[in-house]
Design a protein around this motif. Structure first.
Motif, PDB file in Angstrom:
ATOM      1  N   PRO A 155     -24.477  -5.531   8.109  1.00 25.22           N
ATOM      2  CA  PRO A 155     -23.677  -5.136   9.269  1.00 25.22           C
ATOM      3  C   PRO A 155     -24.312  -5.492  10.617  1.00 25.22           C
ATOM      4  O   PRO A 155     -23.611  -5.606  11.620  1.00 25.22           O
ATOM      5  N   LYS A 156     -25.617  -5.689  10.662  1.00 26.77           N
ATOM      6  CA  LYS A 156     -26.295  -6.078  11.904  1.00 26.77           C
ATOM      7  C   LYS A 156     -25.713  -7.389  12.436  1.00 26.77           C
ATOM      8  O   LYS A 156     -25.776  -7.672  13.625  1.00 26.77           O
ATOM      9  N   THR A 157     -25.087  -8.165  11.541  1.00 18.49           N
ATOM     10  CA  THR A 157     -24.446  -9.418  11.940  1.00 18.49           C
ATOM     11  C   THR A 157     -23.430  -9.180  13.050  1.00 18.49           C
ATOM     12  O   THR A 157     -23.286  -9.999  13.957  1.00 18.49           O
ATOM     13  N   LEU A 158     -22.709  -8.058  12.999  1.00 16.77           N
ATOM     14  CA  LEU A 158     -21.744  -7.743  14.057  1.00 16.77           C
ATOM     15  C   LEU A 158     -22.433  -7.651  15.414  1.00 16.77           C
ATOM     16  O   LEU A 158     -21.910  -8.128  16.418  1.00 16.77           O
ATOM     17  N   GLN A 159     -23.614  -7.036  15.439  1.00 15.74           N
ATOM     18  CA  GLN A 159     -24.343  -6.928  16.699  1.00 15.74           C
ATOM     19  C   GLN A 159     -24.769  -8.299  17.202  1.00 15.74           C
ATOM     20  O   GLN A 159     -24.681  -8.588  18.392  1.00 15.74           O
ATOM     21  N   TYR A 160     -25.206  -9.180  16.303  1.00 18.98           N
ATOM     22  CA  TYR A 160     -25.612 -10.529  16.704  1.00 18.98           C
ATOM     23  C   TYR A 160     -24.430 -11.305  17.283  1.00 18.98           C
ATOM     24  O   TYR A 160     -24.566 -12.014  18.284  1.00 18.98           O
ATOM     25  N   ILE A 161     -23.261 -11.178  16.655  1.00 20.22           N
ATOM     26  CA  ILE A 161     -22.067 -11.866  17.157  1.00 20.22           C
ATOM     27  C   ILE A 161     -21.673 -11.297  18.518  1.00 20.22           C
ATOM     28  O   ILE A 161     -21.344 -12.031  19.449  1.00 20.22           O
ATOM     29  N   TYR A 199     -27.784 -15.573  16.742  1.00 21.02           N
ATOM     30  CA  TYR A 199     -29.119 -15.238  16.248  1.00 21.02           C
ATOM     31  C   TYR A 199     -29.084 -14.876  14.762  1.00 21.02           C
ATOM     32  O   TYR A 199     -28.224 -14.110  14.323  1.00 21.02           O
ATOM     33  N   GLN A 200     -29.982 -15.461  13.997  1.00 23.15           N
ATOM     34  CA  GLN A 200     -30.171 -15.157  12.571  1.00 23.15           C
ATOM     35  C   GLN A 200     -28.989 -15.511  11.678  1.00 23.15           C
ATOM     36  O   GLN A 200     -28.941 -15.063  10.546  1.00 23.15           O
ATOM     37  N   GLN A 201     -28.030 -16.304  12.162  1.00 22.75           N
ATOM     38  CA  GLN A 201     -26.861 -16.562  11.328  1.00 22.75           C
ATOM     39  C   GLN A 201     -26.698 -18.023  10.943  1.00 22.75           C
ATOM     40  O   GLN A 201     -25.978 -18.323  10.009  1.00 22.75           O
ATOM     41  N   GLY A 202     -27.308 -18.941  11.650  1.00 18.16           N
ATOM     42  CA  GLY A 202     -27.122 -20.352  11.324  1.00 18.16           C
ATOM     43  C   GLY A 202     -25.741 -20.851  11.675  1.00 18.16           C
ATOM     44  O   GLY A 202     -25.255 -21.820  11.102  1.00 18.16           O
ATOM     45  N   SER A 203     -25.087 -20.194  12.593  1.00 13.73           N
ATOM     46  CA  SER A 203     -23.750 -20.570  13.027  1.00 13.73           C
ATOM     47  C   SER A 203     -23.680 -20.405  14.540  1.00 13.73           C
ATOM     48  O   SER A 203     -24.659 -20.064  15.178  1.00 13.73           O
TER      49      SER A 203
END
Length: 92
Positions: A39-45, A76-80
């Motif tokens: 879920p931290k991905t949401l914060q990165y986006i 950050y941290q997603q490669g996208s």
């Protein structure tokens, strides 16, 4: 179909709404992926979207998308990345 300005605004609004309930999220499936991400991905986006809104000229790369000049900011941290046109960025 929405124009690009409406899409950026709606995307940013949806992310802000989702982040209020982040504790309830057990996984994120961005794009067409079949593997869930933390879920931290949401914060990165969201952080990336906020950086674009604050400074649309601070892009990481520029691409030509079928004759349309687009900019990209890496997540950050997603490669996208998030791609956008300068006209699509709406200051809050």
């Amino acid at each position: 179909m929405f124009n690009s300005q409406q899409q950026i605004k709606l995307s940013h609004y949806n992310q802000k709404s989702a982040y209020k309930r982040i504790e309830e999220v057990s996984g994120v499936f961005p794009g067409h992926g079949t593997i869930d991400l933390h879920p931290k991905t949401l914060q990165y986006i969201m952080d990336t979207a906020n950086r674009i809104i604050a400074h649309p000229d601070w892009y990481d790369t520029k691409v030509d998308f079928f004759g349309t000049e687009m900019y990209a900011k890496f997540i950050y941290q997603q490669g996208s990345d998030l791609k956008y046109t300068k006209e699509a960025v709406i200051k809050e």
